[in-house]
Scaffold this active site. Structure first.
Site, mmCIF file in Angstrom:
data_model
loop_
_atom_site.group_PDB
_atom_site.id
_atom_site.type_symbol
_atom_site.label_atom_id
_atom_site.label_comp_id
_atom_site.label_asym_id
_atom_site.label_seq_id
_atom_site.Cartn_x
_atom_site.Cartn_y
_atom_site.Cartn_z
ATOM 1 N N SER A 131 0.853 -1.190 0.000
ATOM 2 C CA SER A 131 0.000 0.000 0.000
ATOM 3 C C SER A 131 0.898 1.253 0.000
ATOM 4 O O SER A 131 1.678 1.419 -0.939
ATOM 5 C CB SER A 131 -0.954 -0.047 1.189
ATOM 6 O OG SER A 131 -1.963 0.909 1.027
ATOM 7 N N ASP A 172 -9.559 -4.579 -5.366
ATOM 8 C CA ASP A 172 -9.024 -3.641 -4.368
ATOM 9 C C ASP A 172 -9.706 -2.286 -4.511
ATOM 10 O O ASP A 172 -9.513 -1.591 -5.503
ATOM 11 C CB ASP A 172 -7.507 -3.518 -4.597
ATOM 12 C CG ASP A 172 -6.827 -2.666 -3.539
ATOM 13 O OD1 ASP A 172 -7.500 -1.910 -2.823
ATOM 14 O OD2 ASP A 172 -5.598 -2.768 -3.436
ATOM 15 N N HIS A 230 -8.055 -4.902 -0.712
ATOM 16 C CA HIS A 230 -6.795 -4.229 -0.424
ATOM 17 C C HIS A 230 -5.859 -5.063 0.465
ATOM 18 O O HIS A 230 -4.690 -4.728 0.597
ATOM 19 C CB HIS A 230 -7.066 -2.867 0.215
ATOM 20 C CG HIS A 230 -5.873 -1.989 0.257
ATOM 21 N ND1 HIS A 230 -5.085 -1.741 -0.850
ATOM 22 C CD2 HIS A 230 -5.283 -1.305 1.275
ATOM 23 C CE1 HIS A 230 -4.084 -0.945 -0.517
ATOM 24 N NE2 HIS A 230 -4.181 -0.673 0.757
#
Lengths: 324, 324, 324, 324, 324, 324
Positions: free
Chosen positions: A187, A277, A306
């Site tokens: 991320s 995601d 995610h």
């Protein structure tokens, strides 16, 4: 969250135009030249483990500010090992000292505290502040928009510089074999991984590889337009309240897109992406992958959000690292 | 949101113990003594209205930082009027210049920009930053927890000082009749109203009245325990991640509870509260009302949430003001 | 809500076929000819303001029913001013008398109460009922579907006629300069703005401009098909329960599409639209803008939802009005 | 929804004070005396069933308005049977003709269409309008608040009268054995069941039993205060917007509480209630049960929400009916 | 989720009556006597780590069924270590081999795969089925209600037996010091920890300690009544559909309450609980803690939900373990 | 849920490639040949109705397991009638005996209990377990993924065989006219309807028609990719946790797609579909309709979700059946 984004066949070829400042390289050269030397203190930490040694690091980040990090190594290590510099996701801290998977696998594992973050997950040892005069700029809550009025004051200028400094520090560390240094993260950590890899050549660091998972901050404008999830949505929130700032915001962000960094990365890249995601949509990740200049591969998780591949991807990374 | 909190009969008598630092008065005396003089610049703004004149004010807040505010008066005003200093809710800015209801009713209306906020609602003219070294402290996004590690560094120390400075400035303004100065606001603005009224005696300002609506930051610990709504929940979020900070956090907040300020306020108070308010639960508001030392009255909205009485309450305020 | 609808480049050219009754003009001619004269009573209201005078109006709407409205003017006005007739959003009333931004800017501002609505927002002065025999027709709750079984009995036939009558009344008012009369409103108010502007030529009223924001009831069938938000979804709810009514419903609505009214409007139009509006999707608004026959401009808010430009758009409108 | 309300042991004894107009009996006597005769037309309907005959009934409800209903009987019935008059839940219509469980069990089953409702569930045959001048009164969408400004104009005055008329009609029907007439229904239908049973003595109808399930409109004020679910919440919505109407609203409702009707019901009652019902909280239902004057029993569903016992309760009702 | 449950002062003394079968001890004695010997196979697994050795275990659980588990030890271990048997939360599997925090701290760490679970989190190595004829009993999805028609057929009879077998296996393992054997786990794993500790005396195993976090399945009936979260809510779901099974279900569960097991546990207990836990409400956990017969302590996380103390609690556990 | 899927014009022609095992026919031939004879017991049930007779059936399903079903006929029936075999939706049971619309219309109505289901809706008479060794396989809760590791062990192999056996039993029943036998059901029941119709030719049963509503399990992979709703999403959940199983899962499902069965169905088909169905997206249903080999028609509900046409469709079916 179903597969709401472009179909995979289009994603594989998706190379949208991403706004990049003509001064992109100059901006980063000036930024990194400002206080180029990194220094650090290192204290052994009683980590309550028998198989891992942990050092509590405080290094000089952007503007010389003190930034916290961990160094984990297999217990008793006193000769160089291959190294992994790990960056964290938005909201997280460097975490607890027993989260040290790369060290458990035989690597010198550096873990950076993200300044001004650390509000999610157990955080007894983090707490790095963003002591910068622009950290309190008005805007939606969270670092995402702090100082976004100009590239010079934007939060990610500071965070990326911190990331580059830790990479520099690791590259010169006595317990690291500099020919086998990797960067990694998921991320926001994936974004910092790409940024570090993109800046490495100009810092004369030859990385052995980069492992960005479900990377944030790539194809930014598209991200802001197609997802309601934080942190991308915070830019939309700002522009809802202050629409007159729109050009200024895109100009700032034209110095920060992960796609721009990817286009400057030359080391091997091992990406992962999740097709469902909602936070870092696959159509924002693929352009970075497609722009990557080094050898590359990508693991695709068709049904995940995610969380991406999670521990499965870690498992695959351990195999990929071992082959390098 | 139904009437989920204590029944009204209990609320009317609800006076829970609120943690108050023994150094409460000393802390605020030292804070306000630090840079006691307030100065300001004032520029006429083309507000696109024919019935109201607007001045764009920049005054010296906590630490001398520049803080934005409006002054709205009926067009052509050049003699003193009764004044209202208005503070804004969490997330808001000083807003657009045509939101000037008190001025439309014949008052000199000052509206403060909350430093570091302004991310909600139209904001073409706000943007006051919180240029303080602790504004970037780690913690859940938003000013609520910034610098909460000590009373000295906590965000609300700065914001309350800003509020007091603007009250001081208004009290001495050429277009204000100092014997008829009021403070007002809703939610965070209600808290600042109570804080300003509580600090006024020590600043030798004799307010004609205070009008706090659905006030935030009263009976804080109870608020953190019983509601999931921001901003109270941000303190819980911090303590989820960093439970070792709990004592420290309550110690800091023991300098900031609205109940403590209310217990020092001597001017007339005209409160409002909503019994189905999930953000500022009525059982956090009533203790402040019950502690208020001056004459007082409270409007109760049994079915409303955090919007409270909205324009109905404004309507009643205009009547209440006219009677004073 | 991200930008879920068509991309802006397509919206700018989007002119889908909208079902329009061949009897559209006849239907409205007959409707407006039924009781063409508008009469009204006007009482000064103590509005608790010093800068604005307010008159409480009761005028004859559709079927001669009594409809409430405000007239706000700068205090002491007794000569003609440019005028703005403002219509309200679905669920709202004429509101409290101190919400009078156009009057504060020097206009004679008329505000209509929407019959049978007024359940949202502070409403101490509204309460206009829809005293019509079809107001209690079966169907999903809310005026949206009341009487939708035929064009003659449909709720919006009555509401649009009310809107036209107030425009007629304003055009002949002693405090209005008829050469500078504007209509304005957001959401349902935007629809009524378009409808009033579309009907004005046949009523021999020459409007100086129309300012519809995030207009409702345009490209209706598409709206029913692509959004889950009320009020459009209420038509879908009706057809879920009573699918045999489908043709009848579309036939009725073919007399009411905002696109049809826009195609008959000749005065200058100043629109606004939000690209993330889930209630009045941009692809329903743009066809009305694209069909508009007069001079026109549109403000686009790329990140906002149904709140649209909010006070920012009001600010721009004050500039636009001043230029006319 | 867990068991959020009072514990069962308290519910069994819960008899809160319910506001009842001193004119309650006079109000209903006057209402029912206004147009006491009920007349109806009856047409056989091709119901596509072989085991049930259906008649399409139009009877004169409140004010003589035409109200739709079904009569279902076992195919070929031409001698009197025990009868069940069934009332429907809020939002529903009389439904499709094959929903006739009591008829399938050997009863003459009347099913009333609720005027102005019918927007939920399949509705090819409903569509009874509420053709009354107060049906378009302003207020939150839905019949719940229509005409709530006075007992005379309130929607439920009309609906209860309709219910009483159909009961009267059934009591005199050629296919009904008047000594074995029952009333039944769930939610709003449970309320109408209680109301019909409470009015039956004054209409000189001796019911054999009443079967109210998860009854609505009992202990109304408590319902408005403790649940967020429609329809109770619509009263709160009205009072949010128009707080000045509060006394008036409670005065109106003091003529309509199910607890008042229950206190006048003398026939056997077979209730059901669900302890996790968020729409008709058990603490609103039990006071009606506790006030019931006839023999009584109640089935308690500890884990169900507003669906109550569903078909299980129907199964039990068929047993209960067979025993009477 | 705020602190919705009983206040802490009441929780500390909360000892509600929990239904316990008079045959509780007989039932478990018979169950454990059925196939008392545990056997296992053990294969070294290439776990991609350098600091930990992992063995892939298949042991004989309830009915002799093959159950998967891990054994992790510090690399090269070949002499006895203190041991920890870890059980997993509802939905999880034994997980990936690098999740081995107790092993990293110097313990022999056994991790059990929960039969029929493993649908959440990365699971490349789990997949233990619940090969029992009652595993396909009708009921809400998930093991929680499978076979709940009798204590003999209930899922948790099998899972608890599996847990006891692995504890027995660990107690006799060549790499374990049997005088320092611990059991641990969170949520369902906390329940199995309590159950194993409660059964240990009858199996003549003297545990050195038990560490249950946010334990599930304690004070079961209260849990079913006060929370809407799975898995407790699945029992409510079953009883919604099949209310005739209620007595039978509670009879079954009277053999399984964690409070009953806690009342039989004699080893030291180190609990944790979260006051805002909506899944395992604190008022279900405290009765088990209060019933515990050995030395005990409990960590309280006032602001956390079902994540409990997370890594902070792990950190504290490593300290607690080291002191024993 | 708006019309989120493909536009109707594309749906009518939508024939995507659906993965079908080359062994599809062999697999089903072997499955149905395994225990080809169906036997049953039949007991009259006191159903509390006067117009319908109900028989409680236990027949031999897959592997000879006992499966429950109802047979409802008009009271007193003792000669053959046209028959309808009805299959139920995911989660449901055979339901209460008074839900017998086809019997009320003069048909012999068989209703199958779905093994291992029955957790939703009133279920006093269901409870058929899935007594198979693979029923407890690991995986997300619910039958959808049980045994999905191979076609032989997959849950739907058993359920479809049950469905085929009941169809065989009905075809030979003394109260059924075998020339007028229909199959019907919604959602999962629609899938079983299609499967039964597709297998009928190979079982030498000539159906008079099939009536699948909003059918599940068609175009399965697309369903898993585009909807977040259960049960399709359970496959995605499995593959999130265990991505290494992906090929295996699709291989298994290539024996089960409703499109494959539809391509083998030769009897008349009367489908229904809802364009806003988030559970069985219209783009998964239309390919089955488009593949159907017999005469066919489809009712389209443009605004409905997974409830589809509900009772309106039942009404239409009664007409369609009467015409055959």
């Amino acid at each position: 969250m179903a597969q709401y984004d472009l179909p995979l066949s289009q994603l594989r070829e998706f190379r949208p135009n991403v706004q990049e400042s003509p001064d992109f390289d100059g901006f980063w050269a000036r930024t990194l030249a400002a206080d180029p030397a990194v220094s650090a203190t290192e204290e052994p930490l009683e980590n309550r483990l028998s198989t891992i040694d942990t050092y509590d690091i405080t290094f000089t980040g952007f503007g010389g500010a003190p930034i916290k990090a961990w160094l984990h190594v297999p217990a008793g290590t006193n000769t160089p090992l291959p190294g992994v510099v790990r960056y964290g996701g938005y909201s997280g801290s460097r975490g607890m000292p027993f989260n040290a998977k790369y060290a458990a696998a035989g690597y010198a594992e550096f873990v950076m505290d993200s300044r001004g973050q650390g509000w999610w997950g157990s955080n007894l040892f983090g707490g790095t502040a963003d002591h910068h005069t622009d950290a309190g700029a008005f805007g939606p809550p969270g670092p995402m928009t702090k100082g976004i009025g100009s590239a010079e004051t934007y939060y990610y200028r500071r965070l990326i510089t911190d990331a580059a400094r830790l990479m520099q520090y690791a590259a010169g560390h006595r317990l690291v074999d500099p020919s086998r240094l990797f960067v990694a993260g998921g991320s926001q950590g994936g974004y910092l991984t790409i940024a570090a890899a993109g800046l490495a050549p100009s810092l004369r660091i030859e990385l052995a590889g980069a492992m960005p998972d479900v990377a944030f901050m790539c194809t930014i404008r598209r991200g802001v337009e197609i997802t309601d999830n934080q942190p991308f949505s915070l830019v939309a929130d700002l522009l809802k309240a202050a629409p007159h700032m729109e050009d200024q915001v895109w100009e700032t962000l034209s110095h920060f897109d992960g796609v721009s960094f990817a286009g400057r990365a030359t080391c091997p890249g091992y990406f992962s992406v999740a097709l469902a995601d909602p936070t870092c949509p696959p159509s924002t990740v693929f352009p970075a992958y497609n722009a990557w200049q080094g050898d590359k591969d990508i693991e695709i998780y068709p049904y995940n959000g995610h969380e991406g591949g999670g521990d499965v991807q870690t498992w695959k990374q351990l195999g990929w690292l071992a082959d390098r």
